[in-house]
Design a protein around this motif. Structure first.
Motif, short mmCIF file in Angstrom:
data_model
loop_
_atom_site.label_atom_id
_atom_site.label_comp_id
_atom_site.label_asym_id
_atom_site.label_seq_id
_atom_site.Cartn_x
_atom_site.Cartn_y
_atom_site.Cartn_z
N GLN A 176 0.84 -1.19 0.00
CA GLN A 176 0.00 0.00 0.00
C GLN A 176 0.88 1.24 0.00
O GLN A 176 1.99 1.25 0.52
CB GLN A 176 -0.89 0.01 1.26
CG GLN A 176 -1.86 -1.13 1.36
CD GLN A 176 -3.20 -0.78 0.73
OE1 GLN A 176 -3.35 0.26 0.13
NE2 GLN A 176 -4.14 -1.70 0.84
N ALA B 160 -2.00 3.33 3.72
CA ALA B 160 -1.66 2.42 4.81
C ALA B 160 -2.32 2.83 6.12
O ALA B 160 -2.87 1.99 6.83
CB ALA B 160 -0.14 2.36 4.98
N ALA C 161 -6.04 2.14 6.17
CA ALA C 161 -6.25 0.70 6.24
C ALA C 161 -6.03 0.20 7.66
O ALA C 161 -6.81 -0.60 8.18
CB ALA C 161 -5.32 -0.02 5.27
N ARG D 146 -9.03 -6.79 1.35
CA ARG D 146 -9.79 -5.58 1.62
C ARG D 146 -11.27 -5.79 1.34
O ARG D 146 -12.14 -5.38 2.11
CB ARG D 146 -9.28 -4.41 0.78
CG ARG D 146 -9.80 -3.06 1.27
CD ARG D 146 -9.67 -1.96 0.24
NE ARG D 146 -10.71 -2.07 -0.79
CZ ARG D 146 -11.04 -1.09 -1.63
NH1 ARG D 146 -10.40 0.07 -1.56
NH2 ARG D 146 -11.97 -1.25 -2.54
N LEU E 62 -5.00 -8.26 5.41
CA LEU E 62 -4.91 -6.88 4.94
C LEU E 62 -3.70 -6.17 5.54
O LEU E 62 -3.00 -5.41 4.86
CB LEU E 62 -6.20 -6.13 5.28
CG LEU E 62 -6.30 -4.67 4.80
CD1 LEU E 62 -6.13 -4.58 3.29
CD2 LEU E 62 -7.65 -4.08 5.22
N THR F 86 -0.57 -4.62 3.51
CA THR F 86 -0.42 -3.17 3.69
C THR F 86 0.97 -2.81 4.19
O THR F 86 1.52 -1.76 3.84
CB THR F 86 -1.48 -2.65 4.69
OG1 THR F 86 -2.78 -2.95 4.19
CG2 THR F 86 -1.36 -1.15 4.88
N ARG G 7 5.19 -4.17 9.94
CA ARG G 7 4.08 -5.11 10.09
C ARG G 7 3.96 -5.59 11.54
O ARG G 7 2.86 -5.74 12.07
CB ARG G 7 4.26 -6.30 9.16
CG ARG G 7 3.08 -7.24 9.18
CD ARG G 7 3.12 -8.24 8.03
NE ARG G 7 4.30 -9.10 8.07
CZ ARG G 7 5.24 -9.12 7.14
NH1 ARG G 7 5.17 -8.30 6.10
NH2 ARG G 7 6.26 -9.95 7.24
N ALA H 222 -8.07 2.66 1.21
CA ALA H 222 -7.04 1.63 1.04
C ALA H 222 -7.14 1.05 -0.37
O ALA H 222 -8.20 1.04 -0.99
CB ALA H 222 -7.22 0.52 2.07
N SER I 192 -7.40 -5.19 -2.82
CA SER I 192 -6.48 -6.32 -2.64
C SER I 192 -6.54 -7.25 -3.85
O SER I 192 -7.58 -7.36 -4.51
CB SER I 192 -6.86 -7.11 -1.38
OG SER I 192 -6.78 -6.29 -0.24
#
Length: 482
Positions: A20, A25, A28, A92, A139, A143, A150, A201, A204
């Motif tokens: 993303q 980001a 999201a 998403r 997601l 992202t 993460r 966002a 996906s």
């Protein structure tokens, strides 16, 4: 202890997913946090409002059992294939569909004219929540492609779930003072904000993932028929025609499910996975832990109001010490697993839960309510410690490509344990004149179930390495979230 899947579901939609942009980001992440928070609040908020719902509809114990179990059963059954749905339509899109379904069902719950409509809407809520959990993790995976970023996002996801679980009982008490319907209306604005944020966002990617329709229908039929049979047996007896038919349907559906998983081209629960001693015993242990935890939550919400005469708000506050402490147990379990091996926190947590359940049986009914509140703490804390380490242990022993399936099976078994606990224990306390004796019998059954799971944990010894790699135990804080 929560209803969600573990981070093993992160593998969903991960491969080849475009990262993303920074502008997408944050929305999201905010959408995922709000959505998961809403689901976690709802998971805990309903138990406090059960007596008010019963008075509002003139419902007995059977109806209240279905208010809880309708949600739990749908969550458990659809969780088995929710990961495949997320892959198939994109993380998403799946998250938006699941959350939208959850919010719409919440509106129906809030406006339900009768108990039947409320239970039906709770089933839809559970199905929506089952899709939200793995898709939210998937997601976040796509992202935030950078592992460090993460990890922070997942940590926030876990904190959001913990805060939601802790806030649920208190919010339930406050809102029930106005009207029990408010516990469902509150989902609407939060869910709507999450859906608006999600529009910013990026879409996906979709994958060609087969769907096991036969297995899914059979799983729903098995769990639903079994729970129906247990609940109705408690009200009408085991020899009545509806109960016998429901048990027969559950058996036939279970056979169909087994055949679909053994012979189907794309089974959602491959049977070779369950032939693993570690997986099979982990599933049994997870089942037992939720029998103890969710059985206790259901019973104590009724006990504090019906026996001690506490208000809905006071009952909600009574759950606060347990839920707050529970949210801190995941990192504790991870550190213990790193130092002593995974079996140590699993066994310690189970023993702590069993001790709390037994101690609660010994509490005289004329004792102050705070004593029961105090004994909730070891039950919740022990369960949270055990589930965290158990999930890490399971993920260590299964191949990476099977991690999502294994965690889905574990969490489905946990939810089924909670549903059956509510069904059986609700039947035992249905008679108001015998509520206390039914409560004690239920707590003894829960303690015995957890004690048996301790033996199962001991049997894991030959299958499990003494210590877990740091890559597994570092994930501990996010493995619990329900």
């Amino acid at each position: 202890m929560s209803t969600s899947a573990s981070p093993a579901s992160l593998h969903l939609g991960a491969a080849g997913s475009p990262p993303q942009s920074k502008s997408g980001a944050r929305p999201a992440l905010a959408a995922v946090l709000l959505g998961f928070f809403t689901i976690m609040v709802d998971a805990m908020i309903v138990n406090v409002a059960l007596p008010s719902i019963g008075r509002g509809f003139g419902s007995g114990m059977t109806g209240l059992q279905w208010v809880v179990d309708g949600y739990t059963l749908a969550f458990a059954a659809f969780l088995l294939s929710a990961g495949a749905i997320s892959d198939r339509i994109g993380a998403r899109q799946a998250f938006a569909c699941g959350l939208g379904l959850f919010v719409a069902a919440s509106a129906v719950c809030a406006m339900a004219p009768n108990l039947g409509i409320l239970v039906a809407a709770r089933l839809v809520q559970g199905a929506g929540a089952a899709v939200v959990v793995p898709s939210s993790l998937a997601l976040l995976r796509e992202t935030f492609p950078d592992p460090a970023a993460r990890a922070k996002a997942i940590a926030l996801w876990g904190v959001g779930g913990s805060v939601g679980a802790a806030a649920g009982p208190v919010a339930g008490g406050l809102l029930t003072l106005i009207d029990w319907r408010m516990i469902f209306f509150v989902n609407l604005p939060v869910g709507a904000v999450a859906l608006v944020l999600l529009k910013r966002a990026q879409p996906s990617p979709r994958q060609e993932v087969p769907f096991d329709w036969t297995g899914q229908v059979a799983a729903v039929a098995t769990m639903g028929a079994l729970t129906y049979a247990v609940i109705e047996a408690g009200a009408d007896g085991f020899g009545t025609a509806p109960v016998l038919v429901a048990f027969a349907v559950a058996v036939v559906a279970a056979i169909v499910f087994g055949a679909a998983q053994a012979r189907g081209r794309h089974p959602m629960t491959p049977l070779p996975l369950l032939r693993s001693r570690t997986v099979a015993l982990s599933v049994a242990i997870g089942f037992a832990l939720n029998v103890g935890f969710y059985g206790m939550i259901f019973l104590l919400g009724l006990y504090l109001q019906q026996v001690h005469g506490l208000s809905a708000l006071a009952t909600g506050m009574a759950f606060l010490p347990m839920t707050v402490l529970t949210s801190f147990m995941s990192p504790v379990a991870a550190r213990l697993a790193t130092r002593f091996g995974a079996r140590m926190p699993v066994i310690s947590g189970q023993l702590l839960m069993a001790a709390g359940l037994l101690a609660m049986v010994a509490v005289p009914t004329d004792s102050p309510a705070w004593l029961s509140v105090l004994l909730m703490v070891p039950i919740g804390a022990g369960g949270a410690m055990a589930v965290t380490a158990l999930t890490a242990l399971l993920l260590e022993k299964v191949p990476a490509e099977r991690a999502g399936v294994a965690s889905g099976v574990l969490n489905a078994a946990r939810q089924l344990g909670g549903a059956l606990a509510v069904a059986v224990f609700g039947a035992l306390v249905a008679d108001r004149s015998g509520f206390v004796s039914g409560l004690h019998t239920s707590l003894l059954i829960a303690a015995a179930t957890v004690a048996v799971s301790v033996i199962a944990t001991v049997l894991l010894r030959a299958q499990v390495p003494h210590r877990l790699p740091a890559t597994v135990t570092d994930a501990g804080p996010r493995l619990l979230e329900r």
